[in-house]
Design a protein around this motif. Structure first.
Motif, PDB file in Angstrom:
ATOM      1  N   UNK A 194       5.776   5.042   6.003  1.00  0.00           N
ATOM      2  CA  UNK A 194       6.484   6.242   6.414  1.00  0.00           C
ATOM      3  C   UNK A 194       7.710   5.978   7.265  1.00  0.00           C
ATOM      4  N   UNK A 195       7.913   4.728   7.693  1.00  0.00           N
ATOM      5  CA  UNK A 195       9.104   4.379   8.455  1.00  0.00           C
ATOM      6  C   UNK A 195      10.185   3.899   7.498  1.00  0.00           C
ATOM      7  N   UNK A 196      11.369   4.494   7.566  1.00  0.00           N
ATOM      8  CA  UNK A 196      12.476   4.044   6.713  1.00  0.00           C
ATOM      9  C   UNK A 196      12.835   2.599   7.049  1.00  0.00           C
ATOM     10  N   UNK A 197      12.759   2.235   8.336  1.00  0.00           N
ATOM     11  CA  UNK A 197      13.072   0.858   8.735  1.00  0.00           C
ATOM     12  C   UNK A 197      12.137  -0.122   8.047  1.00  0.00           C
ATOM     13  N   UNK A 198      10.851   0.240   7.932  1.00  0.00           N
ATOM     14  CA  UNK A 198       9.886  -0.647   7.275  1.00  0.00           C
ATOM     15  C   UNK A 198      10.249  -0.824   5.804  1.00  0.00           C
ATOM     16  N   UNK A 199      10.673   0.261   5.163  1.00  0.00           N
ATOM     17  CA  UNK A 199      11.040   0.180   3.748  1.00  0.00           C
ATOM     18  C   UNK A 199      12.301  -0.659   3.559  1.00  0.00           C
ATOM     19  N   UNK A 200      13.295  -0.446   4.419  1.00  0.00           N
ATOM     20  CA  UNK A 200      14.533  -1.206   4.317  1.00  0.00           C
ATOM     21  C   UNK A 200      14.274  -2.700   4.525  1.00  0.00           C
ATOM     22  N   UNK A 201      13.414  -3.035   5.482  1.00  0.00           N
ATOM     23  CA  UNK A 201      13.145  -4.440   5.774  1.00  0.00           C
ATOM     24  C   UNK A 201      12.352  -5.095   4.649  1.00  0.00           C
ATOM     25  N   UNK A 202      11.423  -4.364   4.046  1.00  0.00           N
ATOM     26  CA  UNK A 202      10.709  -4.911   2.891  1.00  0.00           C
ATOM     27  C   UNK A 202      11.673  -5.152   1.730  1.00  0.00           C
ATOM     28  N   UNK A 203      12.568  -4.202   1.486  1.00  0.00           N
ATOM     29  CA  UNK A 203      13.526  -4.371   0.396  1.00  0.00           C
ATOM     30  C   UNK A 203      14.387  -5.606   0.621  1.00  0.00           C
ATOM     31  N   UNK A 204      14.809  -5.838   1.859  1.00  0.00           N
ATOM     32  CA  UNK A 204      15.612  -7.014   2.166  1.00  0.00           C
ATOM     33  C   UNK A 204      14.834  -8.295   1.954  1.00  0.00           C
ATOM     34  N   UNK A 205      13.554  -8.278   2.334  1.00  0.00           N
ATOM     35  CA  UNK A 205      12.684  -9.446   2.149  1.00  0.00           C
ATOM     36  C   UNK A 205      12.521  -9.759   0.670  1.00  0.00           C
ATOM     37  N   UNK A 206      12.172  -8.749  -0.103  1.00  0.00           N
ATOM     38  CA  UNK A 206      11.921  -8.967  -1.530  1.00  0.00           C
ATOM     39  C   UNK A 206      13.200  -9.364  -2.263  1.00  0.00           C
ATOM     40  N   UNK A 207      14.337  -8.834  -1.830  1.00  0.00           N
ATOM     41  CA  UNK A 207      15.600  -9.201  -2.467  1.00  0.00           C
ATOM     42  C   UNK A 207      15.893 -10.688  -2.302  1.00  0.00           C
ATOM     43  N   UNK A 208      15.674 -11.210  -1.105  1.00  0.00           N
ATOM     44  CA  UNK A 208      15.949 -12.625  -0.856  1.00  0.00           C
ATOM     45  C   UNK A 208      15.092 -13.511  -1.747  1.00  0.00           C
ATOM     46  N   UNK A 209      13.808 -13.186  -1.873  1.00  0.00           N
ATOM     47  CA  UNK A 209      12.924 -13.992  -2.715  1.00  0.00           C
ATOM     48  C   UNK A 209      13.314 -13.875  -4.183  1.00  0.00           C
ATOM     49  N   UNK A 210      13.633 -12.656  -4.610  1.00  0.00           N
ATOM     50  CA  UNK A 210      13.999 -12.445  -6.018  1.00  0.00           C
ATOM     51  C   UNK A 210      15.259 -13.225  -6.377  1.00  0.00           C
ATOM     52  N   UNK A 211      16.258 -13.169  -5.509  1.00  0.00           N
ATOM     53  CA  UNK A 211      17.509 -13.866  -5.788  1.00  0.00           C
ATOM     54  C   UNK A 211      17.311 -15.371  -5.817  1.00  0.00           C
ATOM     55  N   UNK A 212      16.296 -15.861  -5.078  1.00  0.00           N
ATOM     56  CA  UNK A 212      16.027 -17.295  -5.064  1.00  0.00           C
ATOM     57  C   UNK A 212      15.034 -17.707  -6.143  1.00  0.00           C
ATOM     58  N   UNK A 213      14.535 -16.728  -6.923  1.00  0.00           N
ATOM     59  CA  UNK A 213      13.569 -17.034  -7.970  1.00  0.00           C
ATOM     60  C   UNK A 213      12.210 -17.423  -7.442  1.00  0.00           C
TER      61      UNK A 213
END
Length: 343
Positions: A194-213
């Motif tokens: 329910x926290x937008x900050x939590x969602x934004x931080x998860x998206x940033x985390x997953x993006x880094x891993x995805x871009x690195x394969x």
């Protein structure tokens, strides 16, 4: 005939050759003035011995010179940092700060806030996340004529009513730092649902891993509440995994401190056996051992700007002081809790 009685704001404006609005901005330490104008008005105020009457001005505005800070946030340090920023903005002005915690899960939350705003006759209010993400609350402030600025991790409103940070991009940079050190099995301690900050931080985390394969199995993610104790519970689960992660990113410093606590209990050395990164750069980040690598969230600067946006408005200028910045960049602070994995 020589004028008698106490000098008024009209006298100051006439002699200084400026509008009443400009005099008001000088009195309230508004940043929306050039130095020459400010000095000219201050000199006239000094020469006349003019003393603003806050009671009379409050009556004219139908508002008290009070700025509210409304929050429902489990992170006490974040609230204190926000207070610090607002108080910096209010220093030397007639404004004072009133803090009101609320329960965003309560069915009466909106009514409670309405009663608070109307009872205190606030000049304006700063809304902290997560309640700042509530559009209905923002509309409530507008409906009763209370200025507001929302703080958050994403753009929720127009610039006059919003200060935001780049949480998602900042977390991507933090996780890239772990990846550059050679980590591939990275655990994640999430923020509250329910926290937008939590969602934004998860998206940033997953993006880094995805871009690195790099794969991110569900088992490497653990729920948290932004509290120290939830970091302990999350770390117990993540460090029970076989193989365990070589690094953990936690969505705030309190939970990251809980991760380090569990690692030390298990005889793991940070960062040799486990690298840890947090978010916020609160006092705990530099006080624990080893000092925590973290993302510095400029909460005090954001709160200061939010307050300045409010007090720089006047009764005849409700467009807001959009000259104050609306975007604040979070930055990675590298300390001693990260190194290359030994495995």
């Amino acid at each position: 005939m020589e004028k008698t009685g106490q000098p008024t704001i009209n006298d100051v404006a006439r002699i200084a050759g400026v509008s009443k609005k400009t005099v008001s901005r000088v009195i309230n330490r508004s940043p929306l003035l050039n130095d020459d104008t400010r000095k000219r008005v201050e000199d006239v105020i000094g020469q006349l011995g003019y003393i603003p009457n806050p009671q009379a001005r409050a009556l004219a505005l139908r508002r008290n010179f009070l700025i509210g800070l409304v929050h429902d946030n489990p992170n006490a340090q974040m609230v204190l940092n926000a207070q610090q920023g607002i108080l910096e903005a209010l220093h030397g002005t007639e404004f004072e700060l009133v803090v009101r915690p609320v329960d965003r899960g309560s069915a009466t939350m909106l009514d409670d806030v309405r009663h608070f705003l109307e009872r205190q006759r606030l000049f304006g209010v700063v809304l902290l996340p997560p309640i700042s993400e509530n559009d209905t609350l923002a509309k409530l402030c507008t409906s009763i004529g209370c200025r507001y600025v929302r703080m958050g991790s994403a753009q929720l409103d127009d610039p006059a009513h919003m200060v935001t940070s780049n949480d998602s991009q900042a977390v991507t940079a933090a996780v890239n730092h772990l990846i550059e050190q050679g980590h591939r099995r990275i655990g994640f301690v999430a923020g509250p649902h329910g926290f937008r900050s939590a969602r934004e931080r998860r998206e940033g985390f997953e993006r880094a891993l995805s871009e690195a394969g790099i794969a991110f199995p569900r088992s490497l993610s653990a729920d948290g509440t932004y509290r120290f104790e939830s970091g302990i519970i999350a770390a117990e689960r993540l460090l029970d995994l076989m193989p365990r992660p070589t690094a953990i990113f936690a969505c705030n410093d309190e939970m990251a401190a809980g991760v380090i606590h569990v690692a030390r209990q298990r005889g793991l050395e940070v960062p040799r056996d486990l690298s840890v990164i947090g978010f916020d750069d609160t006092a705990i980040a530099s006080h624990i051992w080893p000092p925590l690598t973290t993302v510095r969230w400029p909460i005090a600067s954001m709160a200061r700007s939010a307050a300045l946006k409010i007090i720089s408005t006047t009764a005849d200028n409700d467009d807001g002081a959009v000259e104050e910045p609306s975007m604040f960049r979070s930055t990675l602070i590298r300390r001693a809790s990260v190194s290359s994995p030994t495995e």
